[in-house]
Enzyme design. Structure first.
Site, PDB file in Angstrom:
ATOM      1  N   GLY A  87       0.807  -1.221   0.000  1.00  0.00           N
ATOM      2  CA  GLY A  87       0.000   0.000   0.000  1.00  0.00           C
ATOM      3  C   GLY A  87       0.837   1.266   0.000  1.00  0.00           C
ATOM      4  O   GLY A  87       0.333   2.357  -0.265  1.00  0.00           O
ATOM      5  N   LYS A 108       9.898   2.194   0.819  1.00  0.00           N
ATOM      6  CA  LYS A 108       8.707   2.100   1.676  1.00  0.00           C
ATOM      7  C   LYS A 108       8.322   3.509   2.100  1.00  0.00           C
ATOM      8  O   LYS A 108       9.110   4.204   2.752  1.00  0.00           O
ATOM      9  CB  LYS A 108       9.024   1.231   2.899  1.00  0.00           C
ATOM     10  CG  LYS A 108       7.842   0.973   3.811  1.00  0.00           C
ATOM     11  CD  LYS A 108       8.201  -0.104   4.833  1.00  0.00           C
ATOM     12  CE  LYS A 108       7.177  -0.191   5.935  1.00  0.00           C
ATOM     13  NZ  LYS A 108       7.628  -1.113   7.008  1.00  0.00           N
ATOM     14  N   GLY A 121      -0.122   6.145   1.490  1.00  0.00           N
ATOM     15  CA  GLY A 121       1.062   5.640   0.794  1.00  0.00           C
ATOM     16  C   GLY A 121       2.381   6.163   1.342  1.00  0.00           C
ATOM     17  O   GLY A 121       3.435   5.922   0.772  1.00  0.00           O
ATOM     18  N   ASP A 243       0.741 -11.723   6.624  1.00  0.00           N
ATOM     19  CA  ASP A 243       1.300 -10.837   5.595  1.00  0.00           C
ATOM     20  C   ASP A 243       2.652 -10.267   6.034  1.00  0.00           C
ATOM     21  O   ASP A 243       3.316  -9.600   5.241  1.00  0.00           O
ATOM     22  CB  ASP A 243       0.327  -9.697   5.256  1.00  0.00           C
ATOM     23  CG  ASP A 243      -0.158  -8.959   6.486  1.00  0.00           C
ATOM     24  OD1 ASP A 243      -0.755  -9.599   7.365  1.00  0.00           O
ATOM     25  OD2 ASP A 243       0.072  -7.739   6.580  1.00  0.00           O
TER      26      ASP A 243
HETATM   27  P1  AMP Z   1       1.760  -3.129   8.029  1.00  0.00           P
HETATM   28  O1  AMP Z   1       1.002  -2.932   9.311  1.00  0.00           O
HETATM   29  O2  AMP Z   1       2.846  -2.123   7.802  1.00  0.00           O
HETATM   30  O3  AMP Z   1       2.240  -4.533   7.861  1.00  0.00           O
HETATM   31  O4  AMP Z   1       0.706  -2.846   6.860  1.00  0.00           O
HETATM   32  C1  AMP Z   1      -0.479  -3.576   6.676  1.00  0.00           C
HETATM   33  C2  AMP Z   1      -1.105  -3.168   5.376  1.00  0.00           C
HETATM   34  O5  AMP Z   1      -1.499  -1.785   5.401  1.00  0.00           O
HETATM   35  C3  AMP Z   1      -0.219  -3.316   4.157  1.00  0.00           C
HETATM   36  O6  AMP Z   1      -1.027  -3.683   3.057  1.00  0.00           O
HETATM   37  C4  AMP Z   1       0.332  -1.915   3.975  1.00  0.00           C
HETATM   38  O7  AMP Z   1       0.744  -1.666   2.663  1.00  0.00           O
HETATM   39  C5  AMP Z   1      -0.868  -1.068   4.348  1.00  0.00           C
HETATM   40  N1  AMP Z   1      -0.477   0.271   4.827  1.00  0.00           N
HETATM   41  C6  AMP Z   1       0.092   0.584   6.009  1.00  0.00           C
HETATM   42  N2  AMP Z   1       0.295   1.909   6.099  1.00  0.00           N
HETATM   43  C7  AMP Z   1      -0.150   2.465   4.946  1.00  0.00           C
HETATM   44  C8  AMP Z   1      -0.211   3.798   4.431  1.00  0.00           C
HETATM   45  N3  AMP Z   1       0.221   4.852   5.121  1.00  0.00           N
HETATM   46  N4  AMP Z   1      -0.721   3.964   3.196  1.00  0.00           N
HETATM   47  C9  AMP Z   1      -1.181   2.920   2.480  1.00  0.00           C
HETATM   48  N5  AMP Z   1      -1.162   1.651   2.909  1.00  0.00           N
HETATM   49  C10 AMP Z   1      -0.643   1.413   4.133  1.00  0.00           C
HETATM   50 MG    MG Z   2       3.233  -5.545   6.568  1.00  0.00          MG
END
Ligand code: AMP
Ligand code: MG
Length: 468
Positions: A87, A108, A121, A243
């Site tokens: 994301g 990232k 994003g 994930d």
């Molecule tokens: P994470 O908790 O970092 O493992 O993220 C879980 C999901 O949320 C993944 O699909 C990430 O890409 C998405 N995600 C986390 N933060 C953001 C953000 N600021 N913008 C878009 N997607 C996000």
């Molecule tokens: Mg993740």
């Protein structure tokens, strides 16, 4: 002229519906916070031949890159989410390092993608600094992990609970393929993609595997080793969602992770982990659960599914004994015992019980086991002395102990302190801490000794946040 980054992009050659090709979204005023010269050299990346702020800020995509966002799914805190994906991360491409290993170069915080759902994003400076520090410390401590190649500030604000300085981390991983990547295609019944992914992962990470059954066994073995290493450092990942489980067996996604100071096995730091699903002591059990999800995602590839269910269930049941063996090796080494016996498991457990009872500092207890200082960690010194005599009788190897017990870890309060300075524009504390945590086994000096000190009551961090 040769490319500053010698890309060779194998994931981009997979069927096109397995990802989305797209460019990073440029940022206003990227500035380098840090680049990792040693890692760049190992990857054959010529930092001097590029404008690092522009490249790692996503403003200038280097020749040979094939930027894309990967699709994946996952179980988050046990709940199925069929649609996740990168994301806010964009894979620039892959390089083969001087060690012959292929690795992803990923930005990232590089802007929205079709998988962003409601997110922007982006990332802010705090989590970027945390990931940089902790992943490089983990590497220095010998734990398989993604690495940090660069961090840049973006000159833009991101809006969370406050307006915060934006940043991007360039992450390096053996791949970003997760259990959730397999789950994504298995859940859709996309057999072509599931087979292509499996072939890709076998060729890339497990060339000795003859098929899905072998792959499962090998991933289970690597993951059991990984979690044992986390346990040996008092490390709590915090979000062991499927994930966030790397198929290559690396630690990935440093969100609300934390290291234990005073030892309590039920420790939880993450503010979103209400029920302690990912508490320190639950990590091995969750590891097995995550491998069961991986096994489930592989079943559709098997011709005889009933037999596969039987075989894969047996494979998942091998996780606990593999983990126990890895735990014994890891903690045995921490006591200085190269060939720990089942009796030594009791010796280790007895120490951990004493540590828990007296709230001993995890890192410093082990780092000082060979010296008089260890007993200072305990209130019940007689009990510790009796334990120390038992260990002494096992003729521990001091060199093995020294190599197995870091003196410096990225303690939570130090990481928070550095983030707070960074937010105020002072990056010097980040660099000082980075230097200290990337030499975890070195003898302490006047400069580094403060980083070995546990937090005072006031400094103690009790909650950590995803801080996305
Ligand atoms: P994470 O908790 O970092 O493992 O993220 C879980 C999901 O949320 C993944 O699909 C990430 O890409 C998405 N995600 C986390 N933060 C953001 C953000 N600021 N913008 C878009 N997607 C996000
Ligand atoms: Mg993740």
């Amino acid at each position: 002229m040769s490319q500053p980054i010698p890309f060779d992009n194998s994931y981009a050659r997979l069927p096109g519906h397995m990802f989305t090709s797209l460019q990073p979204t440029p940022v206003k005023a990227p500035e380098v916070i840090a680049t990792n010269a040693d890692l760049a050299a190992m990857l054959g990346i010529d930092l001097a031949a590029m404008d690092a702020a522009q490249v790692f800020g996503g403003n200038s995509v280097p020749d040979g890159a094939a930027p894309l966002a990967q699709a994946y799914a996952g179980h988050q805190f046990g709940n199925w989410n069929p649609q996740l994906g990168d994301g806010r991360a964009i894979l620039l491409g892959e390089v083969v390092g001087s060690d012959g290993i292929r690795r992803d170069i990923q930005l990232k915080g590089a802007g929205p993608t079709p998988y962003s759902r409601n997110g922007d994003g982006r990332a802010w400076l705090g989590p970027v600094m945390r990931e940089y520090l902790v992943s490089e410390a983990m590497h220095a401590m010998g734990v398989p992990t993604t690495r940090a190649l660069a961090a840049v500030s973006t000159g833009e604000l991101v809006f969370r609970e406050d307006a915060l300085p934006g940043a991007i981390i360039t992450r390096v991983a053996q791949s970003h393929i997760r259990v959730g990547t397999f789950q994504f295609f298995a859940a859709r019944g996309d057999m072509g993609a599931l087979q292509a992914l499996t072939n890709h992962v076998i060729a890339r990470h497990y060339p000795d595997a003859a098929g899905p059954a072998d792959l499962l066994d090998l991933v289970i073995a690597r993951y059991a080793q990984l979690i044992a290493k986390w346990m040996g450092l008092g490390f709590i990942h915090g979000v062991m969602n499927t994930d966030n489980v790397s198929i290559a067996g690396e630690t990935i996604d440093y969100g609300p992770c934390a290291f234990i100071d005073d030892f309590h096995p039920d420790s939880v730091f993450s503010a979103i982990d209400q029920f302690g699903r990912y508490a320190y002591s639950n990590q091995p059990g969750i590891g097995a659960w995550n491998m069961a999800q991986f096994a489930t995602a592989l079943i559709p590839l098997m011709d005889d599914r009933d037999k596969a269910i039987e075989d894969f269930t047996a494979a998942v049941h091998r996780f606990p004994p593999l983990y126990e063996a890895a735990w014994l090796t890891t903690f045995g080494a921490k006591l200085g015992l190269a060939d720990p016996t089942p009796d030594d498991a009791q010796l280790i457990t007895d120490l951990l019980d004493l540590m828990e009872k007296d709230s001993a500092d995890f890192t410093n207890t082990f780092a000082n086991l060979g010296s008089e200082n260890a007993r200072d960690q305990f209130l019940d010194r007689d009990a510790f002395d009796a334990w120390a005599q038992r260990r002494h009788d096992r003729a521990p190897d001091p060199a093995l102990m020294a190599a197995s017990n870091p003196k410096i870890i990225p303690r939570n309060h130090r990481v928070e302190e550095v983030i707070s300075s960074g937010r105020n524009g002072d990056l010097a504390p980040f660099h000082t801490l980075l230097d200290a945590v990337t030499q975890p086994f070195a003898d302490l000096t006047d400069d580094t000794a403060p980083y070995a000190r546990p937090p005072t009551t006031d400094e103690r961090v009790t909650r950590t946040f995803c801080g996305t």
